[in-house]
Design an enzyme around this catalytic site. Structure first.
Site, PDB file in Angstrom:
ATOM      1  N   GLU A 129      53.405  26.946  27.394  1.00 59.22           N
ATOM      2  CA  GLU A 129      52.776  27.359  26.155  1.00 59.22           C
ATOM      3  C   GLU A 129      53.367  28.682  25.655  1.00 59.22           C
ATOM      4  O   GLU A 129      53.643  29.578  26.445  1.00 59.22           O
ATOM      5  CB  GLU A 129      51.264  27.535  26.377  1.00 59.22           C
ATOM      6  CG  GLU A 129      50.601  26.223  26.718  1.00 59.22           C
ATOM      7  CD  GLU A 129      49.128  26.369  27.083  1.00 59.22           C
ATOM      8  OE1 GLU A 129      48.513  27.391  26.715  1.00 59.22           O
ATOM      9  OE2 GLU A 129      48.617  25.455  27.737  1.00 59.22           O
ATOM     10  N   CYS A 142      53.731  35.665  22.520  1.00 57.07           N
ATOM     11  CA  CYS A 142      53.311  35.671  23.922  1.00 57.07           C
ATOM     12  C   CYS A 142      54.074  34.572  24.649  1.00 57.07           C
ATOM     13  O   CYS A 142      53.966  33.398  24.311  1.00 57.07           O
ATOM     14  CB  CYS A 142      51.800  35.442  23.973  1.00 57.07           C
ATOM     15  SG  CYS A 142      51.166  35.331  25.638  1.00 57.07           S
ATOM     16  N   CYS A 149      51.747  28.558  38.001  1.00 57.11           N
ATOM     17  CA  CYS A 149      51.802  29.893  38.614  1.00 57.11           C
ATOM     18  C   CYS A 149      51.514  29.751  40.103  1.00 57.11           C
ATOM     19  O   CYS A 149      50.668  28.950  40.499  1.00 57.11           O
ATOM     20  CB  CYS A 149      50.765  30.821  37.971  1.00 57.11           C
ATOM     21  SG  CYS A 149      50.910  32.544  38.532  1.00 57.11           S
ATOM     22  N   CYS A 153      44.571  33.516  40.483  1.00 59.96           N
ATOM     23  CA  CYS A 153      43.488  34.370  39.999  1.00 59.96           C
ATOM     24  C   CYS A 153      42.320  33.475  39.568  1.00 59.96           C
ATOM     25  O   CYS A 153      42.523  32.478  38.868  1.00 59.96           O
ATOM     26  CB  CYS A 153      43.990  35.240  38.855  1.00 59.96           C
ATOM     27  SG  CYS A 153      45.440  36.202  39.325  1.00 59.96           S
ATOM     28  N   CYS A 156      41.535  32.482  35.824  1.00 58.99           N
ATOM     29  CA  CYS A 156      42.677  32.103  34.986  1.00 58.99           C
ATOM     30  C   CYS A 156      42.936  30.615  35.094  1.00 58.99           C
ATOM     31  O   CYS A 156      43.072  30.087  36.202  1.00 58.99           O
ATOM     32  CB  CYS A 156      43.907  32.893  35.427  1.00 58.99           C
ATOM     33  SG  CYS A 156      45.415  32.343  34.612  1.00 58.99           S
ATOM     34  N   GLY A 206      52.395  32.039  34.117  1.00 59.46           N
ATOM     35  CA  GLY A 206      53.282  32.468  35.186  1.00 59.46           C
ATOM     36  C   GLY A 206      53.281  33.966  35.420  1.00 59.46           C
ATOM     37  O   GLY A 206      52.776  34.747  34.615  1.00 59.46           O
ATOM     38  N   GLU A 207      53.843  34.342  36.559  1.00 59.99           N
ATOM     39  CA  GLU A 207      53.948  35.755  36.936  1.00 59.99           C
ATOM     40  C   GLU A 207      55.407  36.169  36.740  1.00 59.99           C
ATOM     41  O   GLU A 207      56.281  35.793  37.529  1.00 59.99           O
ATOM     42  CB  GLU A 207      53.491  35.925  38.395  1.00 59.99           C
ATOM     43  CG  GLU A 207      53.789  37.277  39.019  1.00 59.99           C
ATOM     44  CD  GLU A 207      53.355  38.472  38.170  1.00 59.99           C
ATOM     45  OE1 GLU A 207      52.164  38.595  37.833  1.00 59.99           O
ATOM     46  OE2 GLU A 207      54.233  39.296  37.826  1.00 59.99           O
ATOM     47  N   SER A 238      53.630  41.792  31.561  1.00 54.37           N
ATOM     48  CA  SER A 238      52.332  41.870  32.234  1.00 54.37           C
ATOM     49  C   SER A 238      52.447  41.322  33.653  1.00 54.37           C
ATOM     50  O   SER A 238      52.976  40.224  33.860  1.00 54.37           O
ATOM     51  CB  SER A 238      51.300  41.052  31.442  1.00 54.37           C
ATOM     52  OG  SER A 238      50.088  40.980  32.160  1.00 54.37           O
ATOM     53  N   LEU A 261      44.497  44.502  36.030  1.00 52.43           N
ATOM     54  CA  LEU A 261      43.715  45.161  37.076  1.00 52.43           C
ATOM     55  C   LEU A 261      42.435  44.367  37.384  1.00 52.43           C
ATOM     56  O   LEU A 261      42.209  43.930  38.494  1.00 52.43           O
ATOM     57  CB  LEU A 261      43.388  46.593  36.637  1.00 52.43           C
ATOM     58  CG  LEU A 261      42.794  47.487  37.704  1.00 52.43           C
ATOM     59  CD1 LEU A 261      43.745  47.696  38.870  1.00 52.43           C
ATOM     60  CD2 LEU A 261      42.383  48.843  37.114  1.00 52.43           C
ATOM     61  N   HIS A 262      41.572  44.252  36.422  1.00 54.75           N
ATOM     62  CA  HIS A 262      40.375  43.385  36.469  1.00 54.75           C
ATOM     63  C   HIS A 262      39.284  43.783  37.454  1.00 54.75           C
ATOM     64  O   HIS A 262      38.157  43.278  37.366  1.00 54.75           O
ATOM     65  CB  HIS A 262      40.743  41.918  36.731  1.00 54.75           C
ATOM     66  CG  HIS A 262      41.763  41.373  35.791  1.00 54.75           C
ATOM     67  ND1 HIS A 262      41.720  41.584  34.430  1.00 54.75           N
ATOM     68  CD2 HIS A 262      42.889  40.635  36.006  1.00 54.75           C
ATOM     69  CE1 HIS A 262      42.748  40.985  33.857  1.00 54.75           C
ATOM     70  NE2 HIS A 262      43.477  40.412  34.788  1.00 54.75           N
ATOM     71  N   CYS A 380      44.774  30.185  28.170  1.00 56.90           N
ATOM     72  CA  CYS A 380      46.178  29.917  28.418  1.00 56.90           C
ATOM     73  C   CYS A 380      46.322  28.904  29.559  1.00 56.90           C
ATOM     74  O   CYS A 380      45.728  29.057  30.611  1.00 56.90           O
ATOM     75  CB  CYS A 380      46.869  31.223  28.789  1.00 56.90           C
ATOM     76  SG  CYS A 380      48.585  31.011  29.137  1.00 56.90           S
TER      77      CYS A 380
HETATM   78  N1  SAH Z   1      50.701  36.594  35.355  1.00 55.16           N
HETATM   79  C1  SAH Z   1      50.698  37.742  34.552  1.00 55.16           C
HETATM   80  C2  SAH Z   1      50.849  37.463  33.081  1.00 55.16           C
HETATM   81  C3  SAH Z   1      50.108  36.280  32.520  1.00 55.16           C
HETATM   82  S1  SAH Z   1      48.373  36.364  32.382  1.00 55.16           S
HETATM   83  C4  SAH Z   1      49.425  38.547  34.801  1.00 55.16           C
HETATM   84  O1  SAH Z   1      48.545  38.059  35.492  1.00 55.16           O
HETATM   85  O2  SAH Z   1      49.358  39.671  34.338  1.00 55.16           O
HETATM   86  C5  SAH Z   1      48.077  37.416  30.979  1.00 55.16           C
HETATM   87  C6  SAH Z   1      46.710  38.101  31.000  1.00 55.16           C
HETATM   88  O3  SAH Z   1      45.651  37.180  30.649  1.00 55.16           O
HETATM   89  C7  SAH Z   1      46.346  38.651  32.360  1.00 55.16           C
HETATM   90  O4  SAH Z   1      45.814  39.942  32.252  1.00 55.16           O
HETATM   91  C8  SAH Z   1      45.325  37.663  32.823  1.00 55.16           C
HETATM   92  O5  SAH Z   1      44.554  38.224  33.822  1.00 55.16           O
HETATM   93  C9  SAH Z   1      44.572  37.341  31.559  1.00 55.16           C
HETATM   94  N2  SAH Z   1      43.768  36.112  31.632  1.00 55.16           N
HETATM   95  C10 SAH Z   1      44.036  34.999  32.318  1.00 55.16           C
HETATM   96  N3  SAH Z   1      43.058  34.069  32.137  1.00 55.16           N
HETATM   97  C11 SAH Z   1      42.149  34.616  31.304  1.00 55.16           C
HETATM   98  C12 SAH Z   1      40.907  34.140  30.743  1.00 55.16           C
HETATM   99  N4  SAH Z   1      40.430  32.932  30.995  1.00 55.16           N
HETATM  100  N5  SAH Z   1      40.244  34.977  29.920  1.00 55.16           N
HETATM  101  C13 SAH Z   1      40.733  36.213  29.641  1.00 55.16           C
HETATM  102  N6  SAH Z   1      41.885  36.699  30.142  1.00 55.16           N
HETATM  103  C14 SAH Z   1      42.600  35.920  30.968  1.00 55.16           C
HETATM  104 FE1  SF4 Z   2      46.981  35.247  37.906  1.00 51.49          FE
HETATM  105 FE2  SF4 Z   2      48.592  35.741  35.803  1.00 51.49          FE
HETATM  106 FE3  SF4 Z   2      49.105  33.664  37.467  1.00 51.49          FE
HETATM  107 FE4  SF4 Z   2      47.011  33.570  35.842  1.00 51.49          FE
HETATM  108  S1  SF4 Z   2      49.155  33.617  35.221  1.00 51.49           S
HETATM  109  S2  SF4 Z   2      47.042  33.006  38.030  1.00 51.49           S
HETATM  110  S3  SF4 Z   2      46.366  35.705  35.781  1.00 51.49           S
HETATM  111  S4  SF4 Z   2      49.130  35.841  37.991  1.00 51.49           S
END
Ligand code: SAH
Ligand code: SF4
Length: 395
Positions: A129, A142, A149, A153, A156, A206-207, A238, A261-262, A380
């Protein structure tokens, strides 16, 4: 049909010592090492495929390679036809062997607020996406860095998918190119010509720091002054906190950093962002303090997803302030975007406001991320899951 631009990304990451001594052709590059760009390197190595077309001597090949770069990345052409500076026989020879195709748009959604979302399909059928998020004057694209991934998390949706593969540099660059096609914004601007699409955030699926080599190549290509020409200040990567790669990213790419961070305590972050067990908050914050590209003008963004009753108390906000004290930082508060089966709820507006006020009073900007494209924007990763489900249902 081979994608011609495959040659360019492959080469963009060559270090100069790796090229050193390959052939006399590199003499000129060696003389100008500090000013060598992705395009310079690509243009030298591109000569090989061009010369095998048997149309050219080396000196011509070099010039043609530069012209190709310009047509592909400055003008955004998707066929050799329009390359008016290249003679017809050569264009035909190129077209017989190489393609400049974009990925297929498997699905496109347009929101009434201007947000656009694409599900892109690559040659092997894999999908990612890409989203364009408008802001007041210009907006951000974006971009995804992986199919799925490897991390998990909890909040996510992409984290529910397994990692299928890394995207190649060409594929990463092509996400931006598709978005720019959609807005008819070629050629790339020279100087200050405004363009809607002038910012990249690596915040899709993805990371990115687990696919660093390809992400780095792709960013070098989009930053090259003769092509798409985005400044490093307009790119934000990110990460969920891959500490050892953060230093490299800062030194080699110098792009802006966003850190997911979260949570402000290790026990909770271990649960929400399981990578924390490997690189806990202390190490993560130390890496942020070392991040070379951070300054008052270019702050580190801390992303913080607001989860009701989980991480949204005033005590959390105060601890966050303590963690980032002294850093050039801002905090993006992201209302949780729910998806079917997710275990969390979005914090109440009152809780988000309270949290934001504490962070803000401590001197850190703390914008609450606007819900964008609400009519189209699922969390996403959801589009890809839906598309896979449809494929499974058919077969
Ligand atoms: N993997 C990287 C980049 C992609 S995620 C990372 O984790 O930073 C981009 C951002 O969207 C991250 O901060 C992630 O924690 C946040 N995110 C993922 N799922 C989400 C959701 N359902 N609601 C709000 N933010 C979300
Ligand atoms: Fe975690 Fe970012 Fe991967 Fe989602 S895309 S699982 S927030 S590392």
């Amino acid at each position: 049909m081979k994608p011609l631009s495959e040659w360019l990304p492959q080469l963009a990451n060559f270090t100069i010592p790796a090229l050193r001594g390959t052939v006399t052709r590199l003499r000129e590059l060696r003389r100008n090492e500090d000013r060598v760009t992705a395009r310079d390197i690509a243009s030298v190595v591109l000569c090989d495929p061009l010369m095998t077309l048997n149309v050219l001597r080396y000196s011509q090949a070099r010039m043609r390679a530069r012209q190709l770069w310009h047509w592909i990345y400055h003008h955004g052409l998707t066929s050799f036809d329009g390359m008016s500076s290249i003679a017809r026989p050569m264009r035909d020879a190129l077209a017989a062997t190489y393609g400049l195709n974009r990925p297929t748009i498997a699905r496109e959604q347009r929101s009434i607020d201007g947000t656009r979302k694409w599900l892109l399909r690559f040659e092997d059928g894999q999908e990612v996406e890409t989203v364009y998020i408008p802001e007041e004057d210009r907006g951000a694209v974006c971009i995804s860095s992986q199919v799925g991934c490897a991390l998990t998390c909890k909040f996510c949706h992409t984290g529910t998918q397994r990692l299928v593969r890394n995207l190649g540099a060409r594929e990463i660059v092509s996400e931006f190119m598709v978005a720019r096609d959609s807005y008819g914004e070629w050629p790339s601007p020279k100087g200050d010509t405004p363009r809607l699409l002038s910012t990249i955030v690596l915040m899709g699926m993805g990371e990115p720091l687990y696919n660093y080599a390809n992400v780095a190549k792709a960013m070098r290509i989009v930053m090259d002054g003769e092509g798409i020409a985005l400044s490093r200040r307009r790119i934000t990567l990110s990460t969920s906190g891959v500490v050892p790669m953060m230093d490299r990213c800062g030194e080699e790419l110098g792009v802006n950093l966003a850190v997911s961070l979260h949570a402000v305590r290790d026990d909770l972050r271990d649960e929400l962002v399981p990578l924390n067990r490997k690189y806990p908050i202390g190490e993560l914050m130390a890496a942020c303090r070392r991040y070379p590209a951070a300054s008052n003008a270019r702050r580190i963004t801390f992303e913080y997803v607001m989860l009701k009753g989980i991480n949204d108390t005033e005590a959390d906000a105060r601890e966050l302030v303590r963690l980032i004290a002294g850093l050039p930082a801002k905090v993006n508060l992201i209302p949780f975007n729910p998806w079917p089966g997710s275990a969390y709820e979005t914090s109440t507006k009152a809780a988000i406001d309270r949290f934001a006020r504490i962070v803000n009073d401590a001197g850190f900007a703390s914008p609450v991320r606007d819900p964008r494209g609400q009519d189209i924007l699922a969390a996403c990763g959801q589009l890809r899951t839906e598309s896979q489900r449809a494929v499974r249902a058919k077969s």
